[in-house]
Every structure is written in C-alpha cells, then in structure tokens.
Write an enzyme that holds these catalytic residues in place. Structure first.
Site, short mmCIF file in Angstrom:
data_model
loop_
_atom_site.label_atom_id
_atom_site.label_comp_id
_atom_site.label_asym_id
_atom_site.label_seq_id
_atom_site.Cartn_x
_atom_site.Cartn_y
_atom_site.Cartn_z
N TYR A 1 30.22 41.13 57.18
CA TYR A 1 31.33 40.99 56.22
C TYR A 1 31.14 41.97 55.06
CZ TYR A 1 34.63 39.00 52.89
OH TYR A 1 35.66 38.84 51.99
N CYS B 1 49.19 64.89 46.91
CA CYS B 1 49.02 63.45 47.11
C CYS B 1 49.00 63.13 48.60
CB CYS B 1 50.15 62.69 46.42
SG CYS B 1 50.15 60.91 46.76
N SER C 1 36.30 34.94 39.15
CA SER C 1 35.03 35.36 39.74
C SER C 1 34.12 35.85 38.61
CB SER C 1 35.26 36.48 40.75
OG SER C 1 35.90 35.98 41.90
N LYS D 1 23.08 30.83 39.78
CA LYS D 1 24.41 31.06 40.37
C LYS D 1 24.45 30.29 41.69
CE LYS D 1 27.66 34.72 41.63
NZ LYS D 1 28.03 34.19 42.96
#
Length: 651
Positions: A67, A391, A106, A144
């Site tokens: 992940y 771009c 968060s 934490k």
C-alpha cells in the site's frame, strides 16, 4: 503481487466506494497483478481506495508495504493530487454518514530530529507574532495509537470517516466497550484499541491482527465470543487522547533530550503504536497557528526515518496541478528501497531542476522518508537540465512564477478544471457522492463549471452513463448541499483561490461581506492582520479570476451562515467577548458544535482544553468532578450549561 480473489464480504465494502469499475469484477482483481509501470493514474486511485477500504474493514487485500508503494507512486506522479490531502476514510458497509461534532484531522509527519526542529521554529515564530512568551510554551508528547479512530461526544460514538462526516457506531459501547483508564464518556477524539499483551497471548492464534478485532467491535453483527470476553475484561477499550500517557514540559527540553523523551513515550503503553505525537499546549498559540484542511499546524507526529540510495535519472516529466503549477517528476532507474521498488520521485520545483542540473543521466540521492515518500535529498551528479516548455494537460506555453513553471490557461486546462471541481465538493464537506471518479466522468462529458453540475437533471446524469438510482441520489445530494447550512468562509474556500484556505477566508469575512470582498483592493487587505503584500496581491488576483463563477454558484441559493464582522464585536458588547471558553460534556440545549459557533459569534475564543488562561468552562452532563476541580484550581470560572445560557442572554 500474488493472485487476488475478492470474496463476498470484500465486494460489499467495495460497493460502498465512489468508484466505477468497467467490466467484470475480475478486471479489478487483475489490477493488483500489474507492474507499477503498467498502471494508469485512474487505476492507481482505484487500487488505493479499494485497499484502504478493505484494510479498515478488516478484510485486507494487500500488506502495508505494498500500500505504501502505491501511495509513493501517486506522490511521484501527482504530488498535489487531492487523494494525498484527504483523510483516509473508515468504511462501514451498514451505516450512512453523519456530520461529526468536531472535525477529526490527520497529523502532519516528521521523520527526523531536524524536521522537529523546523516545526519548533514555526511555532516560535507564531508565538512572537501574538506576544506569547517562550517561557509559556509547553509541549505534550503522547504515543500515536495505531487503532480505529473515533469520536465520543457523550451521547454517540462516531467513526472518523473523512474527518468531517463519519458513521454512528454507538453500538460499540452497547456491547460493553469501556473508556480506558476508567474515564468518562464525552471526552472527544480517541482510538479503539486492544492491549498487545492480551492479543498476543490469547487472540493471536485466532485472528490475523488486532484490526480484525477493532472492526468487529464496531460492526452491527454480534461479535465473536472471544472478542466479547476481551471487551468484558477491559482488554478492548476506547482510549480518548486526553487520557493517554504523556510527557509534558518546556519545548527546550524536547530539543535537549529528544531521544530520551521519545524512547520513554514509545514504550509507555501496552497498545500498538506507530510513532509519537508532539503538540503545543498553549491554547492561544494553537488558535493562532490553526490548521490546514489535512492537519493541525500545532501538532506533528514523529515516525521512523528512512534509508537512502544513489539513483540514476532517466527523464524529468511534468505534472500539472489544480492551481496550474507544473511539478517536475524524476523518472528513475527502478531501485529497491526500504522494501519497495521506487521508479519516480518529485523534484520540488523547476528552479531546482534548472539550478541543480536534473535531467537524463543525473545521479541523485534518494530517501524513502518514513517508508512511504520517496524524496530526492540531493543531486550528486549534475547534467543539462530538462525543462518543460508546454503544459502536459492542455499544451499551453508555460511561464515562470518565482521558482515554478505555471500553466496560465486557467479556464480550459483539463488538469485545472477537473481538480477545481474535486476541490470544491471536498472542501464544501456537506455532500456525498461527488468524489474524484464521479467528477472525472462529468468532466469527460463536457461539464467544466461548478454551477453546471448543480443545474444537471436526473436524465442528464443518466445520459452520462450513471445508473437510474445513482443519478437520482446525485440530484438529491446537490439539493441537500444547498439546503444544509454551511459557513460562508467554507463556501468561499471551496473555490480554491491561492492563499485562501479556510482560516484566511474567515479572517477576510470578519471585515468584508461576500460581495464587498470582490471590491477589496490590495491596500485594503494589507491593512489586515496576516496579509503581507505578496499574499494580498495573490488574493485580489485570485478573486478576480473566480468572481463570475462564484456569483453564478452563489445565486443557486446556498444556506450560508454569515461570519460576524469585527465591527459587530466591539468590546463590552457581549459578556464573553475576548474570553477563552471551553465546552465539555453532553449539552441538552443544542449540540456542542452549535454552542461553539455561537460563542465565536459573540466574540469569544473557543478552545478544546482547559489551561491557566481559560476564562470559562461550560459543563454539560456527565462531566467528572476531577475535571471541574482541576479547572477551578487553575482559577477558571465553571458554569453549567443553563448558567452559561443565562449569562450570554444578558446585555
């Protein structure tokens, strides 16, 4: 990756996600078997959303390292992608989302002592700006916890969800879940956790990991007998952050004894942790520092640092963000680092490419910070820089703005228009269904403006490829988002003007209405606290760019709560003007959030915890005597909810 097969339980979770998977379900299974270079950005986002949802629902499909590799890949391809600033949601199949009593953000992360030192420099600068003495700055260090984030308002328990809306999981308390350390209900944010020693000795043979147990506790179905026993014996608890083990002291002690303090806190609890959290305790300073959409600026998490490697650059490719800023991404020779193969890394900006000579053949030192983010630490061998000229999204010639190359095509650049729509609905925070996948589909169908989305009818959604029920739900959600009250500053912030996050929008609207703000000059803004010349210029230019669209969207009839003007809050006008007020416990005359909002409108400063500078502690139901006595010991006036309402009703 090995072969992936999705089971029925996993498919139920995936069905809750805002993704559109073309073809049969095996198309999704095959995504996980592709090499990183063969995965499109669209498919990468699907992998991340599915993996996160299955992990948080205790039906994990890939391990943490995989992940993290996918997250790192997204950061390399599009460092400004909205998914990276989104609080990863907790997914429950059974429940609908509801508004949280308080936002759950968060935490920003640091992976070195040097990063912690830079954080201290930031809060020292902020303290100097508002006259807070260095001697008054205390730091609280806590473990934490690596559990299931939740919020307890004393009546209901909620999942963190996306940080703004969560799901009601009060049933966990109905199953006997206790508050850690014999604490009372209503202590706000915390984590559902299980003791490591209990899991290892009793449950590890039956369950793969502790998250399986956490997910079972909050699910609607009856829990396994062994989990119920763990709940009954107090091994599974809801641990409010306010009750957790901590070290609190002057900030200079952190800089002097950092390793010693961190080591002590790291081993202070019998629960899984993935770092330590450092936070400023001075409420005035916290209020001034504020927060981004993702994290509080007065708080930071320290995690384990990373290893490094020398890597050859193959190419520098451009990525256009929502703001038009073009980010250079170094394509690298695939390199194994901290258990993951890294093939891309961001080069901060194009001036770094230019001045450090980053291009094909350059050698860079690569660090995989915190085992997640690949970062170019330094350039070891320079070459001719590879600069972008146009771009990559719309082909427009790029221009220099300070250190950055920027696409000036604000209206027709696909990367900018699509991401602007995503940003609007994400920031608005009162609407379900309009995530990146839906926005992408609308954009592909020719919808480029916010007001165009709100004007869509059900048959139009169907013509774009949405199912009948989905189309009906999307139309209903658009209606709800106009009817549900939101703050005018949040509405303004949703348009994504540079340097106009929620905090700055609220500051501006203390002095201007939504209409008069567009008439404000650079000189007007420079007079306001917190707006230097560069910021004022950027805001005035940005407002001019959005004015036409802003007025069209506002004309659709949103229910906006108006920010009180500074002139309406003259000293002495209300009994609580200028006072620091803390609300605690369960309120009976309204939600705590509403009371906090009303207090701010009356000129008070609302804080979350009691300090020596707190003026009033307003108590609802189920507040412990220890908390009240501790406040009184600090000289804080304690009022019941009814006493407080009586106070503010007086002229």
């Amino acid at each position: 990756m090995s072969e992936v097969k999705l089971n029925k339980e996993q498919l139920l979770v995936i069905d809750k996600l805002d993704i559109n998977i073309e073809g049969e379900i095996n198309s999704l299974e095959l995504l996980f078997e592709r090499s990183m270079n063969d995965i499109s950005l669209e498919d990468l986002l699907i992998i991340l959303k599915v993996s996160n949802a299955l992990y948080r629902s205790s039906t994990r499909i890939i391990d943490d390292d995989d992940y993290d590799s996918y997250i790192a890949e997204l950061k390399n391809r599009d460092p400004d992608h909205s998914y990276l600033s989104t609080i990863e949601p907790e997914i429950l199949v059974e429940s609908k989302t509801v508004a949280l009593p308080e936002k759950m953000l968060s935490t920003d992360k640091a992976y070195s002592f040097e990063a912690i030192r830079k954080w201290t420099d930031r809060f020292l600068k902020a303290a100097e700006e508002i006259g807070v003495m260095e001697s008054e700055i205390q730091i609280r260090v806590t473990p934490k916890l690596d559990g299931y984030a939740a919020y307890d308002d004393g009546i209901s328990l909620y999942t963190r969800g996306d940080g703004i809306r969560g799901q009601d999981i009060t049933r966990a308390f109905n199953k006997g879940l206790q508050v850690a350390n014999s604490g009372s209900r209503g202590l706000g944010p915390g984590e559902i956790v299980i003791k490591k020693s209990y899991f290892d000795s009793i449950l590890s043979k039956k369950f793969e990991n502790s998250r399986n147990i956490q997910a079972a506790i909050i699910a609607e179905k009856k829990v396994d007998e062994s989990i119920q026993k763990a709940i009954d014996e107090g091994a599974c608890v809801f641990f409010p952050f306010s009750l957790i083990e901590n070290w609190t002291g002057h900030y200079k002690e952190i800089l002097t004894d950092f390793d010693k303090i961190v080591d002590k806190i790291w081993t202070s609890v019998d629960y899984d942790i993935d770092g330590v959290i450092l936070e400023v305790t001075n409420e005035t300073l916290k209020e001034h520092m504020g927060a981004t959409r993702h994290h509080h600026r007065w708080q930071i998490a320290f995690k384990v640092n990373a290893e490094s490697a020398e890597v050859k650059v193959l190419e520098v490719t451009p990525q256009t963000s929502r703001t038009g800023r073009v980010t250079p991404v170094a394509e690298l020779e695939p390199t194994k680092l901290s258990g993951a193969t890294i093939s891309r890394a961001t080069v901060h900006h194009y001036n770094m490419v230019k001045t450090n000579g980053v291009g094909p053949g350059a050698i860079v030192q690569l660090v995989r910070s915190g085992l997640v983010i690949p970062k170019i630490e330094k350039v070891l061998k320079s070459v001719a820089p590879q600069l972008a000229e146009s771009c990559p999204s719309c082909g427009t010639h790029l221009i220099w703005e300070s250190d950055h190359l920027v696409c000036p095509n604000k209206t027709d650049c696909p990367a900018q228009t699509e991401n602007t729509l995503v940003h609007f609905f994400k920031t608005l925070g009162n609407i379900d269904g309009f995530g990146p996948k839906v926005i992408e589909k609308l954009h592909e169908s020719g919808i480029k403006k916010i007001h165009e989305i709100y004007e869509l009818q059900q048959f139009q959604f169907i013509s774009f490829g949405f199912g009948d029920k989905t189309a009906q739900n999307l139309v209903e959600q658009l209606k709800i988002s106009r009817e549900v009250e939101i703050e005018d500053w949040r509405f303004l912030a949703a348009f994504g003007v540079s340097r106009m996050g929620g905090g700055n929008c609220e500051k501006l609207l203390h002095h201007h209405t939504l209409d008069s703000l567009f008439e404000a000059t650079i000189e007007d803004l420079v007079k306001l606290d917190g707006f230097a010349l560069v910021s004022a210029e950027a805001v005035v230019e940005g407002l001019a760019n959005i004015e036409e669209e802003f007025r069209k969207v506002r004309a659709l009839g949103f229910n906006l709560a108006i920010t009180p003007k500074a002139s309406e809050q003259s000293e002495g006008e209300t009994p609580i003007f200028g006072k620091i007020v803390v609300f605690t416990g369960s309120m009976t005359q309204g939600s705590r959030g509403d009371m906090e909002k009303d207090a701010k409108a009356l000129g008070a400063k609302v804080a979350k915890s009691v300090t020596g500078k707190t003026s009033l502690l307003v108590t609802g139901d189920k507040v412990g005597a220890n908390k009240i006595n501790a406040a009184r010991d600090k000289g804080v006036q304690v009022l019941s909810e009814l006493e407080y309402l009586d106070l503010i009703s007086k002229k």
